[in-house]
Design an enzyme around this catalytic site. Structure first.
Site, PDB file in Angstrom:
ATOM      1  N   ASP A 187       0.842  -1.289   0.028  1.00 24.41           N
ATOM      2  CA  ASP A 187      -0.065   0.023   0.089  1.00 24.41           C
ATOM      3  C   ASP A 187       0.884   1.124  -0.046  1.00 24.41           C
ATOM      4  OD1 ASP A 187       1.015   0.459   2.533  1.00 24.41           O
ATOM      5  OD2 ASP A 187      -0.653   0.369   3.522  1.00 24.41           O
ATOM      6  N   ASP A 247       1.434   4.947   2.449  1.00 28.31           N
ATOM      7  CA  ASP A 247       0.975   5.452   3.742  1.00 28.31           C
ATOM      8  C   ASP A 247       1.221   6.993   3.627  1.00 28.31           C
ATOM      9  OD1 ASP A 247       0.408   2.794   5.082  1.00 28.31           O
ATOM     10  OD2 ASP A 247       2.582   2.484   4.139  1.00 28.31           O
ATOM     11  N   ASP A 281      -3.360   4.326   2.688  1.00 29.33           N
ATOM     12  CA  ASP A 281      -3.742   4.742   4.101  1.00 29.33           C
ATOM     13  C   ASP A 281      -3.346   6.179   4.641  1.00 29.33           C
ATOM     14  OD1 ASP A 281      -4.572   2.226   4.982  1.00 29.33           O
ATOM     15  OD2 ASP A 281      -2.675   1.645   5.543  1.00 29.33           O
TER      16      ASP A 281
HETATM   17  N1  CTP Z   1       0.468   1.056  11.755  1.00 30.29           N
HETATM   18  C1  CTP Z   1       0.032   1.217  12.786  1.00 30.29           C
HETATM   19  N2  CTP Z   1      -1.297   1.085  13.237  1.00 30.29           N
HETATM   20  C2  CTP Z   1      -1.942   0.217  12.137  1.00 30.29           C
HETATM   21  C3  CTP Z   1      -1.287  -0.159  10.929  1.00 30.29           C
HETATM   22  C4  CTP Z   1      -0.013   0.144  10.612  1.00 30.29           C
HETATM   23  O1  CTP Z   1       0.588   2.203  13.466  1.00 30.29           O
HETATM   24  N3  CTP Z   1      -3.295  -0.235  12.518  1.00 30.29           N
HETATM   25  C5  CTP Z   1       1.886   1.575  11.472  1.00 30.29           C
HETATM   26  C6  CTP Z   1       2.838   0.247  11.688  1.00 30.29           C
HETATM   27  O2  CTP Z   1       3.668   0.389  12.687  1.00 30.29           O
HETATM   28  C7  CTP Z   1       3.599   0.275  10.392  1.00 30.29           C
HETATM   29  C8  CTP Z   1       2.979   1.536   9.377  1.00 30.29           C
HETATM   30  O3  CTP Z   1       2.058   1.718  10.002  1.00 30.29           O
HETATM   31  O4  CTP Z   1       4.937   0.472  10.396  1.00 30.29           O
HETATM   32  C9  CTP Z   1       3.035   0.990   8.092  1.00 30.29           C
HETATM   33  O5  CTP Z   1       2.071  -0.027   8.046  1.00 30.29           O
HETATM   34  P1  CTP Z   1       2.123  -0.945   6.569  1.00 30.29           P
HETATM   35  O6  CTP Z   1       1.496  -0.146   5.732  1.00 30.29           O
HETATM   36  O7  CTP Z   1       1.131  -2.245   7.280  1.00 30.29           O
HETATM   37  O8  CTP Z   1       3.409  -1.654   6.432  1.00 30.29           O
HETATM   38  P2  CTP Z   1       4.833  -1.198   5.395  1.00 30.29           P
HETATM   39  O9  CTP Z   1       5.730  -1.065   6.392  1.00 30.29           O
HETATM   40  O10 CTP Z   1       4.510   0.202   4.997  1.00 30.29           O
HETATM   41  O11 CTP Z   1       4.870  -2.406   4.449  1.00 30.29           O
HETATM   42  P3  CTP Z   1       4.156  -2.397   3.007  1.00 30.29           P
HETATM   43  O12 CTP Z   1       5.003  -2.202   1.973  1.00 30.29           O
HETATM   44  O13 CTP Z   1       3.719  -3.904   2.983  1.00 30.29           O
HETATM   45  O14 CTP Z   1       2.991  -1.530   3.173  1.00 30.29           O
HETATM   46 MN    MN Z   2       2.706   0.302   3.965  1.00 24.44          MN
HETATM   47 MN    MN Z   3      -0.498   0.984   5.513  1.00 22.73          MN
END
Ligand code: CTP
Ligand code: MN
Ligand code: MN
Ligand code: MN
Length: 376
Positions: A204, A206, A300
């Site tokens: 995703d 963020d 997100d």
């Molecule tokens: N996070 C959070 N609360 C959530 C979901 C996520 O605080 N309910 C934070 C997590 O600590 C994470 C960050 O948001 O470090 C990003 O989460 P995520 O998008 O799931 O992971 P990524 O590290 O960005 O990996 P990816 O490339 O798979 O998106």
């Molecule tokens: Mn992410």
């Molecule tokens: Mn995320």
């Protein structure tokens, strides 16, 4: 190897937040196997085992060269009996029997397919599997009522299971930037998550949104979402208050103004660039079904007041294990409670403020680790 030809014995600090872990991993076969075991444990709702395997993988990720024999691992933290057995198998046979047979198991394959649907967690997937549902086809035929998120998840299944590239993340960033400055000039957006850590792709994109004047960010999320919706950029969105602090692994003490934190889980409709369209997109050709000029991308969004921005930035940059280890370090080593909102000193009975990530590491008595070295 040293001058005598003996294998180097490695040394790694106990907490992942004390290590510099880049994307340059010299032990990908081992860390891949341990990560799969972690994932399988998490999908089976065995979070304790999941964390143990994640911690073991993060130790191997920190090593400066490939492991060649077990004696090199003597004295390393976080390597339990089970993880050591898996590593030994890989060093001796090139792969782990346990991991290979897990990957082939019907249960693991079904869990992967079903939790690959946006909005489906481990609990729901497990319930469906016990009813004999192992594929999307069987899910559709089952007649189960899906919630709004899951409907979107099924509809955009292929797109959402295709990694998001850095170029796509940039394109989403331009749209979010436009939305944010249109509804509140002066507001700022920051890329967080895996892309901030330098990952070349992600599941995703963020973003953290704030405004330099405290309070001006209030009500911003709903305006941003309305703007995006009116421009046709949203395939799905769910805005909610941040319940992160109430989660099982969150710190005991919530920040005073946590209820102002808002986030939005969304699916963007992102136009494909001309070169991504392929020959089917040409105007004189008839476009075959299934070739559309856009793709679905998970995004997100989080809004934070400027007073909490440094904590929110640190908390949303990840990796998830790095965040978990920071909180464990704060609690166990410093008698402090860290969240994405604040840092509370349990001995002084007061909040420690910070305007930068560097300051938070300083409060915690840790060497500053930049985002590109938080890939635990
Ligand atoms: N996070 C959070 N609360 C959530 C979901 C996520 O605080 N309910 C934070 C997590 O600590 C994470 C960050 O948001 O470090 C990003 O989460 P995520 O998008 O799931 O992971 P990524 O590290 O960005 O990996 P990816 O490339 O798979 O998106
Ligand atoms: Mn992410
Ligand atoms: Mn995320
Ligand atoms: Mn290296």
């Amino acid at each position: 190897h040293n001058d005598e030809g003996e294998a180097v014995v490695f040394s790694v600090p106990s907490f992942a937040c004390q290590r510099r872990i880049t994307l340059d991993n010299h032990n990908t076969i081992i860390t891949g196997a341990l990560s799969l075991l972690a994932e399988n444990a998490e999908l089976s709702e065995e979070d304790g085992r999941g964390v143990a395997f994640r911690r073991a993988a993060a130790v191997l990720k920190a090593l400066p060269e490939p492991v060649t024999c077990m004696t090199q691992l003597r004295g390393l933290p976080c390597l339990g009996e089970h993880s050591l057995r898996v590593i030994k198998d890989i060093l001796e046979n090139g792969e782990s029997n346990e991991v290979e047979s897990m990957k082939q198991s019907e249960r693991y394959k079904a869990l992967k397919v079903l939790t690959g649907v946006f909005g489906v967690g481990a609990k729901t997937a497990d319930r469906w599997i016990r009813e004999g549902i192992h594929t999307l086809h069987q899910l559709r035929d089952s007649g189960h009522a899906l919630n709004r998120a899951q409907q979107a998840g099924v509809e955009h299944y292929d797109d959402l299971n295709q990694p998001v590239s850095m170029a796509e993340a940039d394109a989403v960033g331009e749209i979010v930037e436009k939305a944010v400055v249109s509804v509140l000039p002066g507001a700022q957006i920051t890329l967080t998550g895996g892309f901030r850590r330098g990952k070349p792709s992600g599941h995703d994109v963020d973003f953290l949104i704030t405004h330099p004047e405290e309070g001006r960010e209030e009500g911003l999320m709903s305006k941003v979402v309305s703007w995006l919706e009116s421009q046709g950029f949203l395939l799905y969105h769910k805005t909610s208050r941040n319940s992160y602090l109430e989660s099982a692994n969150g710190p005991a003490r919530p920040a005073s103004n946590m209820d102002r934190f808002e986030r939005c889980f969304s699916i963007f409709k992102l136009a494909k660039k001309y070169h991504e369209l392929g020959k089917d997109a040409g105007p004189e050709e008839t476009k075959p079904a299934g070739h559309k000029p856009w793709r679905a991308v998970r995004v997100d969004l989080v809004v934070s007041p400027i007073s909490q921005f440094a904590f929110a930035l640190l908390g949303w940059t990840g990796s998830k294990l790095f965040e978990r280890e920071l909180r464990r370090w704060a609690g166990q080593e410093k008698a402090m409670s860290l969240s994405s909102h604040a840092l509370f000193d349990n001995k002084q009975k007061r909040y420690l403020t910070a305007t930068s990530e560097e300051e938070i590491f300083g409060h915690l008595g840790l060497e500053f680790i930049p985002p590109s070295e938080r890939n635990a």
